[in-house]
Scaffold this motif. Structure first.
Motif, short mmCIF file in Angstrom:
data_model
loop_
_atom_site.label_atom_id
_atom_site.label_comp_id
_atom_site.label_asym_id
_atom_site.label_seq_id
_atom_site.Cartn_x
_atom_site.Cartn_y
_atom_site.Cartn_z
N SER A 7 -1.27 1.58 2.23
CA SER A 7 -2.34 0.95 1.47
C SER A 7 -2.03 1.09 -0.01
O SER A 7 -1.15 1.86 -0.40
N GLY A 8 -2.77 0.33 -0.83
CA GLY A 8 -2.63 0.47 -2.26
C GLY A 8 -1.86 -0.63 -2.95
O GLY A 8 -1.74 -0.64 -4.18
N GLY A 9 -1.30 -1.55 -2.18
CA GLY A 9 -0.58 -2.64 -2.81
C GLY A 9 -1.52 -3.61 -3.50
O GLY A 9 -2.74 -3.52 -3.38
N GLY A 10 -0.93 -4.55 -4.24
CA GLY A 10 -1.75 -5.54 -4.92
C GLY A 10 -0.97 -6.26 -6.00
O GLY A 10 0.26 -6.18 -6.06
N GLY A 15 4.48 -3.72 -16.58
CA GLY A 15 4.10 -2.58 -17.38
C GLY A 15 2.97 -1.77 -16.80
O GLY A 15 2.68 -0.65 -17.26
N GLY A 16 2.32 -2.31 -15.79
CA GLY A 16 1.20 -1.63 -15.17
C GLY A 16 1.63 -0.62 -14.12
O GLY A 16 2.82 -0.36 -13.93
N SER A 17 0.63 -0.06 -13.43
CA SER A 17 0.87 0.99 -12.44
C SER A 17 0.12 0.71 -11.15
O SER A 17 -0.92 0.05 -11.16
N LEU A 18 0.67 1.21 -10.07
CA LEU A 18 0.01 1.20 -8.77
C LEU A 18 0.37 2.49 -8.06
O LEU A 18 1.45 3.05 -8.29
N ARG A 19 -0.52 2.93 -7.17
CA ARG A 19 -0.18 4.06 -6.31
C ARG A 19 -0.34 3.64 -4.86
O ARG A 19 -1.42 3.24 -4.44
N LEU A 20 0.76 3.71 -4.14
CA LEU A 20 0.75 3.42 -2.72
C LEU A 20 0.47 4.70 -1.94
O LEU A 20 0.91 5.78 -2.33
N SER A 21 -0.22 4.54 -0.83
CA SER A 21 -0.48 5.65 0.08
C SER A 21 0.01 5.28 1.46
O SER A 21 -0.01 4.11 1.85
N CYS A 22 0.41 6.28 2.21
CA CYS A 22 0.84 6.08 3.59
C CYS A 22 0.21 7.21 4.41
O CYS A 22 0.59 8.37 4.25
N ALA A 23 -0.72 6.83 5.25
CA ALA A 23 -1.40 7.80 6.10
C ALA A 23 -0.73 7.87 7.46
O ALA A 23 -0.46 6.83 8.09
#
Length: 124
Positions: A7-10, A15-23
């Motif tokens: 989850s966490g894509g988009g 220059g921006g940031s994202l944080r992906l998670s994997c449960a």
């Protein structure tokens, strides 16, 4: 086999940031090496980052060193990919992978479990 859900894509500007998670499912997450891979349209799946069971050793593709950080929380059965200073060339589907081993794993064939992927799109 462990079940993985990313989850966490988009969509984000350059220059921006994202944080992906994997449960991950199951009670043995702390015995798994984890990795992140990505696949852009028309390209082969490529290694992004990996982390051993304890979180003490990590490895990164040259293209993301200094911008991405992989981490894990074994109490939450989750691995993360913090992505900063994103570039349009980071656009891809990002996949989480797991393999039950105490060694660091960085090649796709060595991972036995894969998530479905999450799309990351970086606009210029």
């Amino acid at each position: 086999q462990v079940q993985l859900v990313e989850s966490g894509g988009g969509l984000v500007q350059a220059g921006g940031s994202l944080r992906l998670s994997c449960a991950a499912s199951g009670r043995t997450f702390s015995t798994y090496a984890m990795g992140w891979f990505r696949q852009a349209p028309g390209k082969e799946r490529e290694f992004v980052a990996a982390i051993i069971w304890s979180g003490l050793i990590t490895n990164y593709a040259d293209s993301v060193k200094g911008r991405f950080t992989i981490s894990r929380d074994n109490a939450k059965n989750t691995v993360y990919l913090q992505m900063n200073s994103l570039k349009p060339e980071d656009t891809a589907v990002y996949y989480c992978a797991a393999q039950r081993t105490f060694q660091l794993v960085t090649t796709a064939p060595a991972f036995g479990s894969w998530g479905q992927g999450t799309q990351v799109t970086v606009s210029s």
